[in-house]
Design an enzyme around this catalytic site. Sequence first.
Site, short mmCIF file in Angstrom:
data_model
loop_
_atom_site.label_atom_id
_atom_site.label_comp_id
_atom_site.label_asym_id
_atom_site.label_seq_id
_atom_site.Cartn_x
_atom_site.Cartn_y
_atom_site.Cartn_z
N PHE A 40 50.81 10.33 69.12
CA PHE A 40 51.81 9.42 69.68
C PHE A 40 53.14 10.15 69.86
O PHE A 40 53.52 10.97 69.03
CB PHE A 40 52.03 8.22 68.75
CG PHE A 40 50.84 7.30 68.67
CD1 PHE A 40 50.66 6.30 69.61
CD2 PHE A 40 49.90 7.45 67.66
CE1 PHE A 40 49.57 5.44 69.53
CE2 PHE A 40 48.81 6.60 67.58
CZ PHE A 40 48.64 5.59 68.52
N GLU A 41 53.88 9.79 70.90
CA GLU A 41 55.06 10.57 71.26
C GLU A 41 56.18 10.53 70.22
O GLU A 41 56.98 11.44 70.13
CB GLU A 41 55.62 10.12 72.61
CG GLU A 41 56.14 8.71 72.63
CD GLU A 41 56.58 8.30 74.03
OE1 GLU A 41 57.54 8.87 74.52
OE2 GLU A 41 55.94 7.41 74.61
N ALA A 42 56.24 9.47 69.42
CA ALA A 42 57.32 9.39 68.42
C ALA A 42 57.04 10.24 67.19
O ALA A 42 57.89 10.37 66.32
CB ALA A 42 57.56 7.94 68.02
#
Lengths: 255, 340
Positions: free
Chosen positions: A51-53
């Site tokens: 996930f990008e976070a």
Amino acid sequence: MSQDYNSTELLATVAAGLLEDNKSVFVGTGLPMIAAMLAQRTHAPNLLIVFEAGGIGPQVPVLPISVGDSRTFYRAVAASSMHDVMSASQAGYLDYGFLGAAQIDRYGNLNTTVIGEWANPTVRLPGSGGANDVGSSCWRTIIVMRQDRRRFVERLDFLTTPGYLDGPGARERAGLPAGSGPYRVITQLGVYGFDEQTRRMMVLATHPGVTVDELQANSGFELIVPAQVGTTEPPPPEVRRTLREIDPTGMVIGK
Amino acid sequence: MDVLQAGQGTLIGWHDPDEQRAWVAANKSRALKDKRTTLREAIAETVSDGALLACGGFGHIRVSMAAVYEIVRQRKRNLTFCGKTAVHDSDILIAAGCVNRIEVAYAFGHELRGLSPASRRAVEHGRCQVVAEISNAGYQWRFLAAAMGLPFIPTRVMLGTDTLAHSSARVVEDPFSGKPVALLPACYPDVVLMHVHRCDRHGNAQIDGIAIEDFELARAARRLIVTTEEIVDEEVIRSQPWRTLVPYYLVDAVVEVRYGAHPTLMPGQYYFDEEHIHKWLELSTTEEGVAEYFERYVYGVESHAEYLELIGGEAQMEYLRQVELLETPLRTPGVEEERR
């Protein structure tokens, strides 16, 4: 003809089927999360979900609402940062990326920024988010979206995220990583790939009960139709049960 | 080096690296001193009208909403906002009339919950201007360049797109590979608001869970206001220094605000308050509703503690704690089906 599954269940099943075990996938909010979770719980237990976070390699317990939700690093191998994840993508570690869009063109370029003029928009959409980054640097991008003539367009209002830009070699000429780009487009009507020679969108399969004519009727540009067009498999009951476990409130799948 | 393409977006937050070093030398104390203050004072002293503002966290995750509400309460104006996956913070600040310019990686949406009625309306009617586009990776790399004291950082994202054409990036030929690369200019926000799990009185701050882009953002900030769930003894920090994300010399003010991220998520402590977020999304479909929301939850209360009483107090926060820890299922009021 009656069917006992809804179109979101079918999309999730088809999308999950594209993901391979022991590969990595960059996942956004909503249907991509469901597809990645379904793949991990069925044929791809060692699918690396990112996930990008900063969530890396989680065993997602229940559908997250956001790509930064604590569920995105539940039992993960790392709770890291955006810099780490985006760098991993740019460095070639991420095999698949999932994207949605408001508009797509024949080369798989995507718009999520505005409908109308940029300076004076009819509808202001959220913008790139991580989409441009996923579309720029994942090896294979999978696009999941609804299809109609307003969404499959001859010309985008704004090119937010690169597909094959204006044809063969254009990504590399622009400086984008060689050998990356759109891989599949999945809609409520069918599944598409991209022709090797022209980089234009090509029909691969229709969903049960849908004709090739309907695919073309719902596209603002001409689709390449090969001699052989397949039909997707509807989701079997055990897959539908797993989808309900993943999204018990029906937030994405529907009631 | 020839510029192959120059993005037409407005360059915001950039400083010459030597000018920035001189600013740091003159303005950022290396003294280990007590920086505890109140939110009212921290915002009044640090946030000037017209400032470039950014928030730590991401979307609805670990955002210093207490500080955002205080900015609204103090009626700050003409702020420019870093829309780095800005969701609830930017929606509230634009709706309240505090922010009228924004650089956008992601804004005007609430992920699965749908688009933001109030801030979309503001942009579509010209009350808030989008000054530039960028991507999420692009924005955090602007902060990375700033954190490193560099004028720019080269990347391979955004190339060939309108996102780049409307950004402040420039494309040049890489002298090593000969391929085009995008140069992203450093971005130094005037003020950054960041909510953390624990911090000592000097500003040494630790977070649990994903860092998102707060490592870079804290180092890019000219002024950094840290709100914290709790102020801990210096010894707590020194016993596990590897957990410190933000060392004290980056921090200008420390404010203890229990539940300061509500209605956004605080990893390990409390989940999104979907009911409150939904209430905002419903009310903000009209200007009257926006006014009603701010009157009730911001102007009508003196502090974050008073606001918390209105949203259900400790009982609601206990429910959100249980949801966060997967001990109780989430109630999902009116969460819409995904719009694709």
